[in-house]
Write a protein that holds these residues in place. Structure first.
Motif, PDB file in Angstrom:
ATOM      1  N   LEU C  21      46.803 -24.559 102.158  1.00 29.43           N
ATOM      2  CA  LEU C  21      46.634 -25.874 102.784  1.00 29.43           C
ATOM      3  C   LEU C  21      46.529 -25.654 104.282  1.00 29.43           C
ATOM      4  O   LEU C  21      47.362 -24.961 104.867  1.00 29.43           O
ATOM      5  CB  LEU C  21      47.854 -26.740 102.454  1.00 29.43           C
ATOM      6  N   THR C  22      45.500 -26.211 104.879  1.00 24.94           N
ATOM      7  CA  THR C  22      45.374 -26.119 106.327  1.00 24.94           C
ATOM      8  C   THR C  22      45.428 -27.529 106.889  1.00 24.94           C
ATOM      9  O   THR C  22      44.696 -28.410 106.439  1.00 24.94           O
ATOM     10  CB  THR C  22      44.049 -25.434 106.711  1.00 24.94           C
ATOM     11  N   ILE C  23      46.334 -27.739 107.829  1.00 28.51           N
ATOM     12  CA  ILE C  23      46.472 -29.083 108.416  1.00 28.51           C
ATOM     13  C   ILE C  23      46.221 -29.003 109.916  1.00 28.51           C
ATOM     14  O   ILE C  23      46.456 -27.975 110.542  1.00 28.51           O
ATOM     15  CB  ILE C  23      47.874 -29.690 108.154  1.00 28.51           C
ATOM     16  N   PRO C  24      45.725 -30.088 110.488  1.00 31.54           N
ATOM     17  CA  PRO C  24      45.553 -30.093 111.944  1.00 31.54           C
ATOM     18  C   PRO C  24      46.909 -30.203 112.632  1.00 31.54           C
ATOM     19  O   PRO C  24      47.868 -30.719 112.056  1.00 31.54           O
ATOM     20  CB  PRO C  24      44.715 -31.349 112.195  1.00 31.54           C
ATOM     21  N   ALA C  26      48.841 -32.178 114.511  1.00 34.96           N
ATOM     22  CA  ALA C  26      48.799 -33.602 114.862  1.00 34.96           C
ATOM     23  C   ALA C  26      50.052 -34.279 114.331  1.00 34.96           C
ATOM     24  O   ALA C  26      50.598 -33.848 113.305  1.00 34.96           O
ATOM     25  CB  ALA C  26      47.558 -34.261 114.267  1.00 34.96           C
ATOM     26  N   PRO C  27      50.516 -35.326 115.006  1.00 36.09           N
ATOM     27  CA  PRO C  27      51.749 -35.985 114.597  1.00 36.09           C
ATOM     28  C   PRO C  27      51.722 -36.405 113.135  1.00 36.09           C
ATOM     29  O   PRO C  27      50.695 -36.857 112.636  1.00 36.09           O
ATOM     30  CB  PRO C  27      51.811 -37.228 115.496  1.00 36.09           C
ATOM     31  N   GLU C  28      52.820 -36.248 112.487  1.00 35.21           N
ATOM     32  CA  GLU C  28      53.048 -36.670 111.104  1.00 35.21           C
ATOM     33  C   GLU C  28      52.296 -35.857 110.058  1.00 35.21           C
ATOM     34  O   GLU C  28      52.430 -36.094 108.869  1.00 35.21           O
ATOM     35  CB  GLU C  28      52.764 -38.173 110.916  1.00 35.21           C
ATOM     36  N   MET C  29      51.494 -34.885 110.478  1.00 31.84           N
ATOM     37  CA  MET C  29      50.825 -34.040 109.491  1.00 31.84           C
ATOM     38  C   MET C  29      51.845 -33.232 108.704  1.00 31.84           C
ATOM     39  O   MET C  29      51.594 -32.831 107.573  1.00 31.84           O
ATOM     40  CB  MET C  29      49.815 -33.111 110.178  1.00 31.84           C
ATOM     41  N   GLU C  30      53.020 -33.008 109.316  1.00 34.38           N
ATOM     42  CA  GLU C  30      54.061 -32.271 108.592  1.00 34.38           C
ATOM     43  C   GLU C  30      54.495 -33.028 107.334  1.00 34.38           C
ATOM     44  O   GLU C  30      54.857 -32.412 106.333  1.00 34.38           O
ATOM     45  CB  GLU C  30      55.261 -31.978 109.504  1.00 34.38           C
ATOM     46  N   ALA C  33      52.042 -32.432 104.664  1.00 34.20           N
ATOM     47  CA  ALA C  33      52.278 -31.114 104.065  1.00 34.20           C
ATOM     48  C   ALA C  33      53.413 -31.155 103.046  1.00 34.20           C
ATOM     49  O   ALA C  33      53.370 -30.468 102.021  1.00 34.20           O
ATOM     50  CB  ALA C  33      52.583 -30.083 105.149  1.00 34.20           C
ATOM     51  N   ARG C  75      45.326 -25.605 114.313  1.00 30.39           N
ATOM     52  CA  ARG C  75      45.553 -25.799 112.887  1.00 30.39           C
ATOM     53  C   ARG C  75      46.762 -24.987 112.452  1.00 30.39           C
ATOM     54  O   ARG C  75      47.142 -24.015 113.102  1.00 30.39           O
ATOM     55  CB  ARG C  75      44.317 -25.385 112.089  1.00 30.39           C
TER      56      ARG C  75
END
Ligand SMILES: Nc1ncnc2c1ncn2[C@@H]1O[C@H](COP(=O)(O)OP(=O)(O)O)[C@@H](O)[C@H]1O
Ligand SMILES: Nc1ncnc2c1ncn2[C@@H]1O[C@H](COP(=O)(O)OP(=O)(O)O)[C@@H](O)[C@H]1O
Lengths: 118, 154, 154, 118
Positions: C21-24, C26-30, C33, C75
């Protein structure tokens, strides 16, 4: 795997009620079919399937439910669904399951309707 | 294969806000993928019913690849994008890319309930369901594999 | 940077059963995840409380990278692995990889509640929380970035 | 964004009860702090924070809660938590929040305890 669909059933006279819990895919569908045939074989003339604890039925699951419906119709029995989420209801309509089986909002309404007809 | 194209094997435009998810071709992994779709739908404030529609469309796209694609890498590559139209409508887009054998989607005949009930073949509804549940669907396929890009507005 | 190593910039051993999984950044992306971690925990039949522990550890690892790493690609690269010990214990492993500036984790002093309450610095608990909530944690870091591999048994 | 923590509050005499709903990160923590200070400034002498609708508090959120606790202690007030999941409880203990604030299983118990002491 907790995603596997659990199926339980209870007999009320001529009618068998089946409850599903979880994702209905091929395994889930086969689980339901097994229980449905067991009920038919032991004399149930109508089946009510309560899907209120299921949020996803995939197209393979539905194709198995259609087979169950055909078997029920061959035996001149009845099959009713209840507790469908809007998305499941929509999918049942797309695939035509809604044309051949009846769909009721609640288990009570489904039971009432089929009991009046068996 | 009818649609031979140069193989765009990386996601279309890998923007830095994209979320990519790669799952193995294995039973029930499609449900794991829907968790991501649900989380992003919730992030956008999508209704639970719309999220369910997106989840089912994603399930169908995944099981198609699992069942039919014969992927060379035994993996499925998903990309999630979020965006907003000029008029302010938020959307969630999901791209499902497999490196499988491809198919000619224009030659797939849409099934009918009548055929399904009379005939032996009860399957063949996956793409139809995807098209009905999503707001826009694009399919491209070739011997490089298959890509479905589907979008749902909030 | 204390730990210069050859940069293993791809996940350690990208097995075909891994989920990536690759996330930017950015706020709240955690939180997005954690949906993946939760789905896999459920898949393994982990208890809700253990899933919460994994989710919080993952949140802490992500926000560390968001806050401190200054990633070159903006990322964060996550890899989820599931496995079973010989004795039958299932586990979920999560690798969090950033391509940021790295840090010398051996020189990070563990905080104490007393310092936290007397002093001005209330932060510095992330790694401590990760270590307390997961069953095993490995950190490696260098000027290639930082990798945390953490495992939780079912 | 639906993940943002919602905070609501109600005053019961000297005690203010705060309810959180959702993820407590920096924004969530600040939301709670704002509401807590509002209650203290308008005369509340004890705060009860019910976190039963929160499943994750990150370390930044906790650091803000610790600041609130210090402010409450400066004013010789009381702060009690209730409705913590086992994981949040564990984290509060790791960071020492549990040493300085009291933690009760239910809102009722928290209210009873602080009401007896203000
Ligand atoms: N990703 C794919 N790779 C290869 N072939 C596919 C793919 N998706 C769909 N197809 C082909 O399109 C047909 C129709 O798919 P679909 O509408 O989902 O129904 P079903 O999967 O039930 O057959 C499949 O039978 C298959 O031949
Ligand atoms: N991924 C990372 N990249 C660079 N530095 C990091 C990373 N993770 C942690 N650090 C360093 O380690 C320190 C301690 O981290 P942590 O225990 O999580 O507490 P906090 O983030 O609250 O400071 C951070 O202040 C930072 O200097």
């Amino acid at each position: 795997m907790s995603d596997a669909c659990k199926v339980s059933a209870q007999r009320r006279g001529d009618v068998a009620v089946l409850w599903t819990d979880g994702y209905i895919n091929n395994q889930g569908g086969e689980e339901i079919a097994r229980e449905a045939y067991k009920q038919l074989d032991s004399g149930a003339r109508a089946l009510v399937m309560n899907l209120e604890k299921t949020r996803i039925v995939n197209s393979i699951g539905i194709s198995i439910l259609i087979e169950v419906l055909e078997r029920v119709m061959d035996r001149k029995g009845l099959l009713a669904f209840c507790g469908l989420t809007p998305t499941i209801d929509k999918t049942f309509r797309i695939m035509g399951l809604a044309q051949y089986a009846s769909i009721y909002p609640t288990e009570e309404e489904a039971l009432q309707a089929v009991s009046a007809r068996v | 294969m009818a649609h031979r194209k140069t193989a765009p094997l990386t996601p279309r435009h890998a923007g830095s806000r994209d979320i990519s998810l790669t799952i193995p071709v294995a039973p029930e992994m499609e449900i794991v993928a829907t968790a991501q779709a649900a989380a992003l739908g919730e992030y956008l404030g999508m209704s639970r019913d719309k999220i369910d529609e997106v989840r089912l469309a994603l399930v169908e796209a995944c099981i198609n690849a699992f069942e039919h694609a014969q992927t060379r890498d035994e993996r499925l590559h998903l990309t999630f994008r979020m965006g907003r139209e000029d008029e302010g409508a938020d959307w969630l887009e999901i791209e499902v890319l497999d490196q499988g054998k491809g198919f000619d989607h224009l030659r797939i005949e849409p099934p009918t309930p009548e055929q399904t009930f009379q005939g032996k073949r009860k399957r063949g509804w996956g793409l139809q369901i995807i098209r009905s549940l999503m707001d826009s669907v694009q399919i491209s396929s070739g011997d490089w594999g298959t890509r479905i890009v589907m979008r749902k507005y909030k």
